[in-house]
Write a protein that holds these residues in place. Sequence first.
Motif, short mmCIF file in Angstrom:
data_model
loop_
_atom_site.label_atom_id
_atom_site.label_comp_id
_atom_site.label_asym_id
_atom_site.label_seq_id
_atom_site.Cartn_x
_atom_site.Cartn_y
_atom_site.Cartn_z
N ARG A 1 0.82 -1.21 0.00
CA ARG A 1 0.00 0.00 0.00
C ARG A 1 0.86 1.27 0.00
O ARG A 1 0.50 2.28 -0.62
N TRP A 2 2.00 1.20 0.68
CA TRP A 2 2.88 2.37 0.71
C TRP A 2 3.47 2.64 -0.68
O TRP A 2 3.48 3.79 -1.14
N ALA B 1 -4.69 -4.78 -3.10
CA ALA B 1 -3.63 -3.78 -3.28
C ALA B 1 -2.42 -4.37 -3.99
O ALA B 1 -1.78 -3.70 -4.80
N LEU C 1 2.20 1.60 -3.52
CA LEU C 1 1.08 1.97 -4.39
C LEU C 1 0.73 3.45 -4.22
O LEU C 1 0.44 4.15 -5.20
N TRP C 2 0.75 3.91 -2.97
CA TRP C 2 0.48 5.32 -2.70
C TRP C 2 1.52 6.23 -3.35
O TRP C 2 1.19 7.25 -3.96
N ARG C 3 2.79 5.83 -3.26
CA ARG C 3 3.86 6.63 -3.86
C ARG C 3 3.82 6.56 -5.38
O ARG C 3 4.17 7.53 -6.07
N ILE D 1 -6.03 2.11 -2.65
CA ILE D 1 -4.91 1.83 -1.75
C ILE D 1 -5.39 1.12 -0.49
O ILE D 1 -4.76 0.18 0.00
N PHE D 2 -6.52 1.55 0.04
CA PHE D 2 -7.03 0.97 1.28
C PHE D 2 -8.07 -0.11 1.03
O PHE D 2 -8.55 -0.72 1.98
N ARG E 1 -8.07 8.20 -5.52
CA ARG E 1 -6.69 7.82 -5.24
C ARG E 1 -6.58 7.00 -3.95
O ARG E 1 -5.68 6.18 -3.81
N ILE E 2 -7.50 7.22 -3.03
CA ILE E 2 -7.39 6.58 -1.71
C ILE E 2 -8.02 5.20 -1.69
O ILE E 2 -7.44 4.25 -1.16
N SER E 3 -9.20 5.05 -2.29
CA SER E 3 -9.92 3.78 -2.18
C SER E 3 -9.15 2.58 -2.74
O SER E 3 -9.17 1.50 -2.14
N THR F 1 1.12 6.01 -7.39
CA THR F 1 -0.12 6.45 -8.04
C THR F 1 -0.01 7.80 -8.75
O THR F 1 -0.52 7.93 -9.88
#
Length: 358
Positions: free
Chosen positions: A241-242, A278, A244-246, A273-274, A269-271, A248
Amino acid sequence: MIAGVVSAFLWLAAIFCLPSVFRGRRRLLFSFLAIFALTMSLQTDVVFDSVDSALGGANVTYFIFHATAIVSVALLNELVRAATSAITRPINPKAGIFPAAIIVVQAALFFGSDWRFVPDIRFLDRWDYTLYAATTWVALGYFSVTVAAACVADLRRQDRRVTRVSLGFVILGCAGVLVYAIVSLTDAATVSLSHNADFSNWSRPVYYAALLIAPVSLAVGLGLTAVVDAILKAGRGARNRWILWRLTPLWERLLASSPQLTLDQSGSRISPIFGRGAEARLYRRYVEIRDSLMLYPLEVSASDLALLDIAERHTSQIGAGRAHVTSTARAGTAPVGTAPAGDELIRGFDSPRPTDKR
């Protein structure tokens, strides 16, 4: 106190196994955890007295305790046997003959005697009571040897250090159970010969040391690999997830001009990832970024290239892990530590209340 904590842990572990049971998996593990939890629950005075009172107060709970102890170690034996053998090897239906025969003998001795009505059951100077108690110790000793032998044979086939350590703890726990059974049989013979209803001086520390070593070692051995795997899985999930967040923002920037290259139409962007999946989404977005750069070369910063390198190494590790699991399954071996979870503990099988029954 120890029995209460152990039984609570076992009931909790059994509850966590229920979803897998409903899906048709881990039924043997659930059966072992549930029967063992019942056995350890009967070690506590509150549960023992309540159940025995409900059953008429004739020490029937004492018989149930011995029977569930035998069934639990028999299930442990089958659990380890299944984990150390080929995946396709079925459970042997004859495995229940030995424990069933012992329980039948115990039932005949228990319900056919008058000593079961004694309020404070101790070692009695009667051959039928001694035989009744000895049957449980013989079963414990037999299964401790078979489980330890299976674990020793499987040590050579295990590559993971944590699994070898887990097997070592299970072997140590089995040794504790065997020592406990031998000491109990020796003391029973001594009591019958000398009419002394107490521990001999040499056996008391050995007896209690075995009662401590056996449950602790089995608990660590049966649960260590599962706990380590759960921690590693949680760590991999957090890292997925980390990254993926970076990744995106770069993915959005590159795919904005070539949306036909992506299968992911998520506008948030958030959904992603959480949400679930993932790991798969990270791998897909990494591939889509590489495809976009290959077909439509654009200028990217050094930090973006470094991030892509991190994503590449991480996705390569994921692929390697899946390949290892697949090759293990094709080879027909299953790591022991992943099957018996315990995810579990043996203590005081000769008596539900060590202070007044032995």
